[in-house]
Design an enzyme around this catalytic site. Structure first.
Site, PDB file in Angstrom:
ATOM      1  N   ASP A  37     116.960  21.189  18.681  1.00 61.07           N
ATOM      2  CA  ASP A  37     117.295  22.555  18.283  1.00 61.07           C
ATOM      3  C   ASP A  37     118.775  22.587  17.913  1.00 61.07           C
ATOM      4  O   ASP A  37     119.632  22.902  18.735  1.00 61.07           O
ATOM      5  CB  ASP A  37     116.979  23.517  19.436  1.00 61.07           C
ATOM      6  CG  ASP A  37     117.175  24.983  19.052  1.00 61.07           C
ATOM      7  OD1 ASP A  37     117.664  25.245  17.944  1.00 61.07           O
ATOM      8  OD2 ASP A  37     116.842  25.847  19.879  1.00 61.07           O
ATOM      9  N   HIS A  38     119.070  22.258  16.653  1.00 61.83           N
ATOM     10  CA  HIS A  38     120.455  22.076  16.208  1.00 61.83           C
ATOM     11  C   HIS A  38     120.833  23.050  15.102  1.00 61.83           C
ATOM     12  O   HIS A  38     119.992  23.468  14.306  1.00 61.83           O
ATOM     13  CB  HIS A  38     120.657  20.648  15.688  1.00 61.83           C
ATOM     14  CG  HIS A  38     121.050  19.675  16.744  1.00 61.83           C
ATOM     15  ND1 HIS A  38     122.190  18.921  16.666  1.00 61.83           N
ATOM     16  CD2 HIS A  38     120.460  19.348  17.913  1.00 61.83           C
ATOM     17  CE1 HIS A  38     122.293  18.155  17.741  1.00 61.83           C
ATOM     18  NE2 HIS A  38     121.246  18.393  18.513  1.00 61.83           N
ATOM     19  N   SER A 105     122.539  22.611  28.798  1.00 61.62           N
ATOM     20  CA  SER A 105     123.829  23.312  28.745  1.00 61.62           C
ATOM     21  C   SER A 105     124.486  23.240  27.374  1.00 61.62           C
ATOM     22  O   SER A 105     125.520  23.865  27.151  1.00 61.62           O
ATOM     23  CB  SER A 105     124.774  22.765  29.816  1.00 61.62           C
ATOM     24  OG  SER A 105     124.973  21.377  29.659  1.00 61.62           O
ATOM     25  N   GLY A 106     123.908  22.474  26.438  1.00 60.74           N
ATOM     26  CA  GLY A 106     124.312  22.549  25.044  1.00 60.74           C
ATOM     27  C   GLY A 106     125.440  21.627  24.634  1.00 60.74           C
ATOM     28  O   GLY A 106     126.025  20.906  25.437  1.00 60.74           O
ATOM     29  N   GLU A 107     125.721  21.665  23.317  1.00 58.68           N
ATOM     30  CA  GLU A 107     126.814  20.901  22.723  1.00 58.68           C
ATOM     31  C   GLU A 107     127.660  21.813  21.849  1.00 58.68           C
ATOM     32  O   GLU A 107     127.126  22.687  21.152  1.00 58.68           O
ATOM     33  CB  GLU A 107     126.294  19.738  21.867  1.00 58.68           C
ATOM     34  CG  GLU A 107     125.445  18.728  22.600  1.00 58.68           C
ATOM     35  CD  GLU A 107     123.957  19.008  22.433  1.00 58.68           C
ATOM     36  OE1 GLU A 107     123.580  19.771  21.510  1.00 58.68           O
ATOM     37  OE2 GLU A 107     123.176  18.487  23.225  1.00 58.68           O
ATOM     38  N   ASN A 110     126.750  22.640  18.092  1.00 61.31           N
ATOM     39  CA  ASN A 110     125.826  23.696  17.674  1.00 61.31           C
ATOM     40  C   ASN A 110     126.258  25.091  18.109  1.00 61.31           C
ATOM     41  O   ASN A 110     125.965  26.075  17.428  1.00 61.31           O
ATOM     42  CB  ASN A 110     124.439  23.414  18.254  1.00 61.31           C
ATOM     43  CG  ASN A 110     123.930  22.056  17.860  1.00 61.31           C
ATOM     44  OD1 ASN A 110     123.807  21.756  16.671  1.00 61.31           O
ATOM     45  ND2 ASN A 110     123.680  21.197  18.842  1.00 61.31           N
ATOM     46  N   SER A 173     122.245  15.360  33.765  1.00 60.28           N
ATOM     47  CA  SER A 173     123.088  14.193  33.533  1.00 60.28           C
ATOM     48  C   SER A 173     123.876  13.810  34.772  1.00 60.28           C
ATOM     49  O   SER A 173     124.533  12.767  34.790  1.00 60.28           O
ATOM     50  CB  SER A 173     124.060  14.455  32.380  1.00 60.28           C
ATOM     51  OG  SER A 173     124.879  15.578  32.655  1.00 60.28           O
ATOM     52  N   GLY A 174     123.834  14.654  35.817  1.00 60.99           N
ATOM     53  CA  GLY A 174     124.574  14.373  37.039  1.00 60.99           C
ATOM     54  C   GLY A 174     124.025  15.167  38.205  1.00 60.99           C
ATOM     55  O   GLY A 174     123.022  15.888  38.084  1.00 60.99           O
ATOM     56  N   THR A 191     118.095  11.786  28.996  1.00 60.70           N
ATOM     57  CA  THR A 191     118.117  10.883  27.842  1.00 60.70           C
ATOM     58  C   THR A 191     118.515   9.460  28.223  1.00 60.70           C
ATOM     59  O   THR A 191     118.636   8.613  27.345  1.00 60.70           O
ATOM     60  CB  THR A 191     119.089  11.404  26.775  1.00 60.70           C
ATOM     61  OG1 THR A 191     120.389  11.546  27.357  1.00 60.70           O
ATOM     62  CG2 THR A 191     118.618  12.756  26.238  1.00 60.70           C
ATOM     63  N   LYS A 194     118.000   6.495  34.100  1.00 66.81           N
ATOM     64  CA  LYS A 194     118.720   6.317  35.356  1.00 66.81           C
ATOM     65  C   LYS A 194     117.861   6.796  36.518  1.00 66.81           C
ATOM     66  O   LYS A 194     117.570   7.997  36.638  1.00 66.81           O
ATOM     67  CB  LYS A 194     120.040   7.081  35.320  1.00 66.81           C
ATOM     68  CG  LYS A 194     121.047   6.546  34.313  1.00 66.81           C
ATOM     69  CD  LYS A 194     122.337   7.333  34.381  1.00 66.81           C
ATOM     70  CE  LYS A 194     123.394   6.765  33.432  1.00 66.81           C
ATOM     71  NZ  LYS A 194     124.659   7.532  33.491  1.00 66.81           N
TER      72      LYS A 194
END
Length: 321
Positions: A37-38, A105-107, A110, A173-174, A191, A194
């Site tokens: 979703d970009h 939480s997005g980038e 975008n 991611s954490g 992604t 781990k």
């Protein structure tokens, strides 16, 4: 057995092509599908960024069996969570129960487009948590009034709700995001293969819930051509998510990855047509405890050869994992 999914990557194909390709993936036997979703591609060479939710609506009508999912939508800056709740409920109705709402939480890539600035990582997680709570409240069917730290909702109600609500996934991611996902989500998204992410998710309440990963691949009968294409269009991944979340546009990703070589890319993702290479790339996800892995075939114009090859060779081999 790990389920194998197909990715509609909006950054590398136009809307009609994306829908046609997921129809082909369904026919080929992929277990599920996911959609990015970009608002922008990672690199100019990818060349696309249609509106994912229109693509999903069309895909819901064009397909019959394959599950659909956002991987992932950011419900905090570009979209208000009340709007996300309405879109997700509508998608679940259109797909007749095949939709899952993946959130993250997005980038900056975008979200910066609406001009409100890009919050720090800690604030983004606070916003994500509040957004999930709002979406859950609206899924309950009542009028929702909310005055929170980051969002307000005034007398909102979803008038078209499915009998079976769309499951909500949260990308991690954490430790902090794993805690949030374990407590609030129906499934977890990651992604990277781990095991510690899965263990943390389960420790915080995620035991028994689906665990969905994603893996880029680049099929081509000419391995050198596959490597060159993967380097041209997918070297952006080399920065890792802490960096990728902060860069504002394709030019930034081009600059940040100018020293990433074709050799680096070839070592990071399977390229070519050797089934064993692809199976071995999926194996760490299975060993880490993922129940589903969505594959991204790099190159918008190279989906059909990949889907055909996957149907005949790759999917049967992966079923043995």
């Amino acid at each position: 057995m790990v389920q194998i999914g197909y990715t509609m990557m909006t950054e590398q194909a136009g809307p009609r092509t994306l829908v046609d390709d997921v129809v082909a993936a369904e026919r080929a036997g992929f277990d599920f599908s996911v959609t990015s979703d970009h608002y922008s591609p990672w690199l100019d060479s990818q060349g696309h960024a249609p509106y994912a939710w229109s693509v999903l609506g069309a895909a819901a009508q064009a397909t019959e069996r394959i599950p659909l999912m956002t991987y992932v939508t950011c419900p905090t800056v570009r979209y208000h969570p009340a709007v996300i709740a309405q879109k997700a409920a509508t998608m679940q109705l259109l797909s007749e129960g095949r939709f899952r709402l993946g959130l993250g939480s997005g980038e900056n890539l975008n979200e910066h487009v609406v001009g409100t600035g890009w919050p720090s990582a800690g604030v983004r997680l606070e916003m994500l948590e509040e957004a999930v709570e709002i979406i859950r409240a609206l899924f309950g069917g009542d009028n929702v009034n909310h005055r929170g730290t980051h969002f307000d909702v005034a007398n909102a109600k979803l008038w078209d709700l499915p009998d079976e609500l769309p499951p909500i996934g949260v990308a991690v991611s954490g430790e902090r995001s794993c805690e949030l996902a374990g407590r609030l989500a129906d499934l977890v998204i990651a992604t990277e293969p781990k095991a510690e992410l899965i263990e943390s998710f389960e420790r915080h309440g995620g035991t028994g819930k689906p665990r969905v990963g994603q893996l880029p691949v680049c099929f081509d009968l000419d391995r050198d051509a596959a490597i060159a294409r993967a380097h041209d269009q997918f070297r952006w991944f080399a920065g890792g998510w802490p960096v990728n979340a902060e860069l504002p546009g394709p030019a930034s990703f081009a600059g940040a990855t100018q020293f990433v070589t074709e050799k680096d890319v070839a070592q990071a993702l399977p390229c070519g047509a050797d089934v064993d290479d692809f199976v071995e790339a999926v194996r760490p996800y299975a060993e880490a405890g993922f129940t589903e892995v969505a594959l991204i075939q790099v190159g918008g114009e190279h989906q059909r050869p990949f889907i055909s090859w996957a149907e005949k060779e790759l999917l049967p081999a992966l079923r043995e994992l």
